[in-house]
Scaffold this active site. Sequence first.
Site, PDB file in Angstrom:
ATOM      1  N   GLN A 221      67.451 -35.952 -16.967  1.00 32.94           N
ATOM      2  CA  GLN A 221      67.660 -37.037 -18.147  1.00 32.94           C
ATOM      3  C   GLN A 221      66.639 -37.954 -17.887  1.00 32.94           C
ATOM      4  OE1 GLN A 221      69.530 -36.426 -20.337  1.00 32.94           O
ATOM      5  NE2 GLN A 221      70.050 -38.392 -21.449  1.00 32.94           N
TER       6      GLN A 221
ATOM      7  N   GLY B  53      52.294 -42.447 -52.810  1.00 30.88           N
ATOM      8  CA  GLY B  53      53.842 -42.902 -53.087  1.00 30.88           C
ATOM      9  C   GLY B  53      53.521 -43.874 -54.198  1.00 30.88           C
TER      10      GLY B  53
ATOM     11  N   TYR C 207      43.888 -27.420 -16.529  1.00 29.93           N
ATOM     12  CA  TYR C 207      42.549 -27.659 -16.908  1.00 29.93           C
ATOM     13  C   TYR C 207      42.153 -28.516 -15.612  1.00 29.93           C
ATOM     14  CZ  TYR C 207      43.182 -26.661 -21.710  1.00 29.93           C
ATOM     15  OH  TYR C 207      43.527 -25.956 -22.963  1.00 29.93           O
TER      16      TYR C 207
ATOM     17  N   LYS D  96      30.275 -43.400 -44.735  1.00 34.31           N
ATOM     18  CA  LYS D  96      31.573 -43.624 -44.311  1.00 34.31           C
ATOM     19  C   LYS D  96      32.229 -45.014 -44.817  1.00 34.31           C
ATOM     20  CE  LYS D  96      32.020 -39.874 -41.926  1.00 34.31           C
ATOM     21  NZ  LYS D  96      32.789 -38.865 -42.592  1.00 34.31           N
TER      22      LYS D  96
ATOM     23  N   GLY E 286      75.226 -34.148 -28.683  1.00 31.60           N
ATOM     24  CA  GLY E 286      75.381 -33.739 -30.097  1.00 31.60           C
ATOM     25  C   GLY E 286      75.552 -34.937 -30.861  1.00 31.60           C
TER      26      GLY E 286
ATOM     27  N   ARG F  79      76.871 -43.297 -21.540  1.00 34.20           N
ATOM     28  CA  ARG F  79      77.540 -41.982 -21.698  1.00 34.20           C
ATOM     29  C   ARG F  79      77.668 -41.534 -20.126  1.00 34.20           C
ATOM     30  NH1 ARG F  79      80.097 -38.508 -25.394  1.00 34.20           N
ATOM     31  NH2 ARG F  79      79.855 -36.330 -24.761  1.00 34.20           N
TER      32      ARG F  79
ATOM     33  N   GLU G 227      45.316 -34.331 -41.940  1.00 34.46           N
ATOM     34  CA  GLU G 227      45.925 -33.468 -41.110  1.00 34.46           C
ATOM     35  C   GLU G 227      45.415 -33.407 -39.620  1.00 34.46           C
ATOM     36  OE1 GLU G 227      47.475 -30.151 -39.226  1.00 34.46           O
ATOM     37  OE2 GLU G 227      45.270 -30.055 -39.716  1.00 34.46           O
TER      38      GLU G 227
ATOM     39  N   GLN H 233      44.527 -40.026 -53.741  1.00 34.84           N
ATOM     40  CA  GLN H 233      43.532 -39.307 -53.079  1.00 34.84           C
ATOM     41  C   GLN H 233      43.832 -37.835 -53.219  1.00 34.84           C
ATOM     42  OE1 GLN H 233      40.632 -40.500 -49.975  1.00 34.84           O
ATOM     43  NE2 GLN H 233      41.890 -39.335 -48.774  1.00 34.84           N
TER      44      GLN H 233
ATOM     45  N   GLU I 161      47.331 -38.842 -44.804  1.00 35.26           N
ATOM     46  CA  GLU I 161      46.152 -39.693 -44.028  1.00 35.26           C
ATOM     47  C   GLU I 161      45.390 -38.982 -43.069  1.00 35.26           C
ATOM     48  OE1 GLU I 161      46.133 -41.743 -46.219  1.00 35.26           O
ATOM     49  OE2 GLU I 161      48.292 -42.248 -46.384  1.00 35.26           O
TER      50      GLU I 161
END
Length: 656
Positions: A350, A199, A564, A295, A421, A330, A446, A159, A444
């Site tokens: 975090q 694709g 808003y 449609k 990192g 961590r 924007e 398309q 599909e």
Amino acid sequence: MKRDNMEKSTMYENVIQPGDNPDLTKERKSASFNLWKMQCFVHEGEDVVRRRKEILDFVQKTREFDDPIPAEFLSREEIVDRGARKAKAMTDNADAIDGSDFFGEGLYFQSLVIGRELHSMSLHYGMFLPTIQGQTDDDQMDEWMGPTVGRAILGTFAQTEMGHGSNLTKLETTATYDPKTEEFVLHTPTLTATKWWPGGLGKSANVAVVMAQLYTNGVNKARGPHPFFVPLRDPETHMPMKGVTLGDIGPKFGINSNDNGFLIFDHYRIPRRNMFMRFSKVLPDGTYVAPPHAKLGFGTMVFVRSIMIKDQATQLGAAAVIGIRYSAVRRQGEINEGAGEVQVIDYRTQQFRLLPQLARAFAFLFAAYEIKTLYMLVTEQIGDGNMDVLPELHAVSSGLKSVVSWETAQGIEQLRLACGGHGYSRASAFPDIYTYAVGGCTYEGENIVMLLQVARQDSGKSRIRSWRESTDEDIIHDFEAVARRMIFASYDRLKNFEKTMTKKEAWNKCSIDLCKTARMHVKLYLVKVFLRRVSTCEDAACKKVMHTLAKLYAFDLISGAAGYFMKGGFMSEKQSENVQSDLYEMLEVLRPESVALADSWDMSDLELRSVLGRRDGNVYPALLEWAKKSQLNRTEVLPTFAKYLGPMMKEGRSNL
């Protein structure tokens, strides 16, 4: 043993095992809810969770799915080869799943086998097959469905063009009907009419659904884009047909296992019956029969957007699982001097990075369930000739596709940053998750264009007090009121512009406001879905935790759009401050539940494909083992030493 206790024991046996990182085990034991029951709620039932385990076991036992070398260390050619090999193996073993359930078992099976890479058959099943199912008349169905399902042909969906993507009405590829031969002549009249991006088009597919502008009976004006069944390559030699030029478009930001392609037609002829004719028709004499609804020809795109929302939710969920688990194991810095380094998940900053993204992932997942139900309803109604809900499906799927893909991309990046990192390494899976998910912002449809399609669609004061006191109705009331105010303001502005300029110029002038308004309406929809879904949870402990997470999601949205909500005095400054402080309180309440909430996604190590997010939490030894598999480590000394670096250093020493 009672069934509930047996289920709980079985599930925790799978999640907590000897040798696991003790911090992760501690976190799992701190949860207030039954993990099995939460997983069943998240995945819509016990049968689904059990089927996930069965499919996982099958994939792990099937040697055809193994990877001798981790995919991260392969070249482009090797990753394309891997994708084709696994696609064949996956479809060879398709009996392992319910093939009709692409939304559930199909997506899950593919994620386990191939991971976050598409493959040469992705569009064959994701768009080509649905088009055959939804756009053919009975005779075409009989002719094309067998070869499609039987893999006798390999299809794609062409398309998008080099010069046009979202603006389908301006596609340039032409299909001109010749009544003398009863054929359509496909042609690429300009460079920008080149089909670009499909694709599998580059080197794999030998047939395509091609969207082209239809011309009939010598009329100069096109009748709009229509789908055509177009052979591209010889079924025996795989060489391009005469009049067809196609190839691969080269490496991309991500998903490089898929041979996205270009396609050019030079007056290429196909039979009249190769036009999909379930809705639109061209009769032998060239007479055009229009579809009952404009449609209907875009049903495949709506289907893909429906699947995308589930896929995007899963990617954000995976990123949240990785970020939360890693943050639990961590340790970095001290909060109280001399008390030792703390788990980074104990830092409020975090938690603020992790938990709102986890909440978003659940909101998107639950929205995906609803849009799937709506899609199935519309499909059934179309079969009965009822088009009433089609515009709603188009608007909702467009808006969700836009907001979900955008916020997923932003959320994944926040979760990557939360891992420091190590999140930059492909061992974390974040680079692959991000490059896979971010493509959804443009393919599909924007995102800005999608929002503008949504925008083609007495509040009092804010009712929100505190998160504990505010009801679901209070939250929904505030979102509805703000969304309503925004659309009225946008409408007034649009009408004022229309007094001095054309409607299209006025629309362009207002497009930013219209996008913001559309986003707010989609967020209102997501909040409603999340709260409605939580209300159906039958287990009290699961419901309580998930309800807090839903309120966290809503309050985080309000905090991010405070301007808003406060406009015109709808929400007071004090209320806005309370929303922010309530956010922090909810983070504290959810902190002990976070790892178990991550576990409720029921994502195995095979599905996550992340060293940082592994179930057992033993990240550091696994990182070293992963690094040793680098192809650069096959030899102690690279050729670059003899060719460049060695002579350079030798020369440097001689000059000392």
